[in-house]
Design a protein around this motif. Structure first.
Motif, PDB file in Angstrom:
ATOM      1  N   LYS A  61       0.656  -1.218   0.214  1.00  0.00           N
ATOM      2  CA  LYS A  61       0.313   0.266   0.326  1.00  0.00           C
ATOM      3  C   LYS A  61       0.511   1.610   0.167  1.00  0.00           C
ATOM      4  CE  LYS A  61      -2.169  -1.129   4.116  1.00  0.00           C
ATOM      5  NZ  LYS A  61      -3.361  -0.959   4.720  1.00  0.00           N
ATOM      6  N   LYS A  62       0.549   2.041  -0.923  1.00  0.00           N
ATOM      7  CA  LYS A  62       1.370   3.133  -1.068  1.00  0.00           C
ATOM      8  C   LYS A  62       1.535   4.136   0.456  1.00  0.00           C
ATOM      9  CE  LYS A  62      -2.163   7.052  -2.548  1.00  0.00           C
ATOM     10  NZ  LYS A  62      -2.367   7.654  -1.874  1.00  0.00           N
ATOM     11  N   GLU A  63       0.570   3.795   1.549  1.00  0.00           N
ATOM     12  CA  GLU A  63       0.835   4.593   2.651  1.00  0.00           C
ATOM     13  C   GLU A  63       2.066   4.621   3.382  1.00  0.00           C
ATOM     14  OE1 GLU A  63      -3.954   4.367   1.060  1.00  0.00           O
ATOM     15  OE2 GLU A  63      -1.947   3.150   0.616  1.00  0.00           O
ATOM     16  N   PRO A  80       4.935   0.485  -4.745  1.00  0.00           N
ATOM     17  CA  PRO A  80       3.521   0.813  -3.962  1.00  0.00           C
ATOM     18  C   PRO A  80       2.380   0.975  -5.487  1.00  0.00           C
ATOM     19  CG  PRO A  80       4.840   3.311  -5.334  1.00  0.00           C
ATOM     20  CD  PRO A  80       5.885   1.758  -5.122  1.00  0.00           C
ATOM     21  N   ASP A  82      -2.004   1.958  -5.001  1.00  0.00           N
ATOM     22  CA  ASP A  82      -2.915   3.164  -5.165  1.00  0.00           C
ATOM     23  C   ASP A  82      -4.306   1.840  -4.649  1.00  0.00           C
ATOM     24  OD1 ASP A  82      -4.293   5.131  -3.688  1.00  0.00           O
ATOM     25  OD2 ASP A  82      -4.106   5.974  -5.772  1.00  0.00           O
ATOM     26  N   ARG A  83      -4.577   1.036  -3.897  1.00  0.00           N
ATOM     27  CA  ARG A  83      -5.353   0.670  -4.144  1.00  0.00           C
ATOM     28  C   ARG A  83      -7.560   1.220  -3.283  1.00  0.00           C
ATOM     29  NH1 ARG A  83      -5.096  -4.772   0.541  1.00  0.00           N
ATOM     30  NH2 ARG A  83      -5.224  -2.778   1.926  1.00  0.00           N
ATOM     31  N   GLY A  84      -7.130   2.528  -3.525  1.00  0.00           N
ATOM     32  CA  GLY A  84      -7.836   3.199  -3.059  1.00  0.00           C
ATOM     33  C   GLY A  84      -8.747   3.768  -4.331  1.00  0.00           C
ATOM     34  N   ASN A  85      -8.018   3.743  -5.250  1.00  0.00           N
ATOM     35  CA  ASN A  85      -8.502   4.489  -7.018  1.00  0.00           C
ATOM     36  C   ASN A  85      -9.036   3.326  -7.188  1.00  0.00           C
ATOM     37  OD1 ASN A  85      -8.226   6.221  -9.238  1.00  0.00           O
ATOM     38  ND2 ASN A  85      -6.124   6.326  -9.369  1.00  0.00           N
ATOM     39  N   ASN A  88      -7.384   3.039 -10.682  1.00  0.00           N
ATOM     40  CA  ASN A  88      -5.549   2.172 -10.432  1.00  0.00           C
ATOM     41  C   ASN A  88      -6.239   0.487 -11.718  1.00  0.00           C
ATOM     42  OD1 ASN A  88      -3.630   1.631 -10.130  1.00  0.00           O
ATOM     43  ND2 ASN A  88      -3.536   2.154  -8.171  1.00  0.00           N
TER      44      ASN A  88
END
Length: 187
Positions: A61-63, A80, A82-85, A88
């Protein structure tokens, strides 16, 4: 540095189960690691992959990437994501990595989280099918303190049949937090 990492994991009592012989399929594959119920799974599990000197990459996760952790995560082979996008396409990005690298071992935790899940995410399977690479099953068994590599599965494109084989392999594996590992996922 990776040799020190491996040694530290072994000093904690872990044994590596690595089948003898040459395994060229491990040099270009999707490797799944399960169970994944604790953050320490990454640190310990990476050691067995490092021991085989793969061109190993991890989707993280990018976080987790920040000013302090970025150099270490990049050195360790983390990419990294971005699982929230919702736009993506991680599968497409991973297939692109395979298209542009002759040797690539992409390690994925199919649960997608350290929490209990009803179903494993299918991304690892879709990546393997689209990149035309095998799936290597790897594990960490906290009950026996053994980690290593299991069978190699060549995906048929029949998710239901293939996931039954995969889940059968993990039935005798004990997680760090057993209550968080669903051995009946996807069945």
């Amino acid at each position: 540095m990776k040799k020190i990492w491996i040694r530290l994991v072994k000093l904690r009592g872990w044994k590596f189960d690595i089948p003898q012989g040459d395994h060229p399929e491990w040099r270009r594959c999707v490797m799944i690691m399960a169970p994944h119920t604790a953050m320490e799974d990454f640190f310990s599990g990476a050691a067995v992959a490092f021991s085989e000197k793969f061109n190993i990459r991890f989707l993280v996760k990018k976080e987790f990437f920040n000013f302090f952790t970025r150099p270490f995560l990049k050195w360790a082979g983390c990419l990294p994501v971005d699982r929230g996008n919702p736009h993506n396409d991680i599968v497409k990005q991973a297939v692109h990595y395979f298209d542009t690298h002759q040797e690539l071992t992409l390690l994925i935790t199919p649960e997608g989280t350290r929490k209990w899940v009803k179903r494993w995410k299918r991304g690892f399977y879709e990546i393997a099918v689209k990149a035309n690479v095998p799936i290597v099953l790897s594990y960490m068994n906290y009950e026996t303190k053994h980690m290593g590599f299991g069978p190699t599965l060549y995906p048929t494109g029949d998710w239901n049949s293939d996931i039954r084989q995969i889940m059968a392999f993990y039935q005798n594996v004990t997680a760090r937090h057993p209550e968080l590992f669903n051995k009946q996922a996807n069945l």
